[in-house]
Design an enzyme around this catalytic site. Structure first.
Site: not given
Ligand SMILES: [Zn+2]
Length: 171
Positions: A46, A51, A93-94, A135-136, A139
């Site tokens: 995701g 991000q 998380c990226l 999660h997304e 963000h």
């Molecule tokens: Zn994340």
């Protein structure tokens, strides 16, 4: 185009993104392509627009890691409608590379969002997809998964990240 992923510490990750108001434009379609490319390049399931430094309410998800085109999801201006049950599991998380923590999330999550054409839809996901939804969407409201872990673990993580920032290993 693959965009670099913004890391924890950048203010864009800490504030609510703006809703999308124009749909089905060439710019939006191109941006979504870039988001999928950036997500696959980073090996994520995701990715939220903030991000890659763009503060808009856009997220892409693919829990098949690019294996199944049917699993490609675009969520624009999404909202969580329902959260049912519970699941425990590791989450990363990226934007916080190198860290993973146990996070309790809902097991079945229903969202309402718009697609690239601006059409509204509702969708229910379970397990990994439910986790990705939460999660997304977090963000897009300036929240990271570390808001869902204990203060002790969070502080420890932040200290480690500060050390890496000072050493120049966090850009
Ligand atoms: Zn994340």
């Amino acid at each position: 185009m693959v965009n670099p992923i913004v890391k924890f510490g950048d203010p864009v990750l800490g504030r609510e993104a703006e809703p999308v108001t124009e749909f089905d434009t060439p710019e939006l379609h191109k941006f979504l392509e870039d988001m999928f490319e950036s997500m696959y390049a980073a090996k994520g399931v995701g990715l939220a627009a903030p991000q890659i430094g763009f503060a808009r309410k856009i997220a892409v998800i693919d829990t098949s890691n690019g294996e199944n085109p049917k699993e490609k999801l675009v969520l624009i201006n999404p909202k969580v409608l329902r959260v049912e049950g519970r699941q425990e599991g590791e989450e990363g998380c990226l934007s916080i590379p190198g860290f993973r923590e146990q996070v309790r999330r809902g097991k079945r999550v229903t969202v309402r969002a718009r697609n690239a054409k601006g059409e509204e839809f509702e969708m229910t996901g379970e397990d990994l997809l439910a986790r990705a939804f939460l999660h997304e969407i977090d963000h897009l409201y300036g929240r990271l998964y570390i808001t869902h872990i204990s203060a002790l673990k969070r502080d420890l993580m932040k200290r480690k990240i500060k050390k890496m920032q000072r050493a120049g290993d966090w850009d």
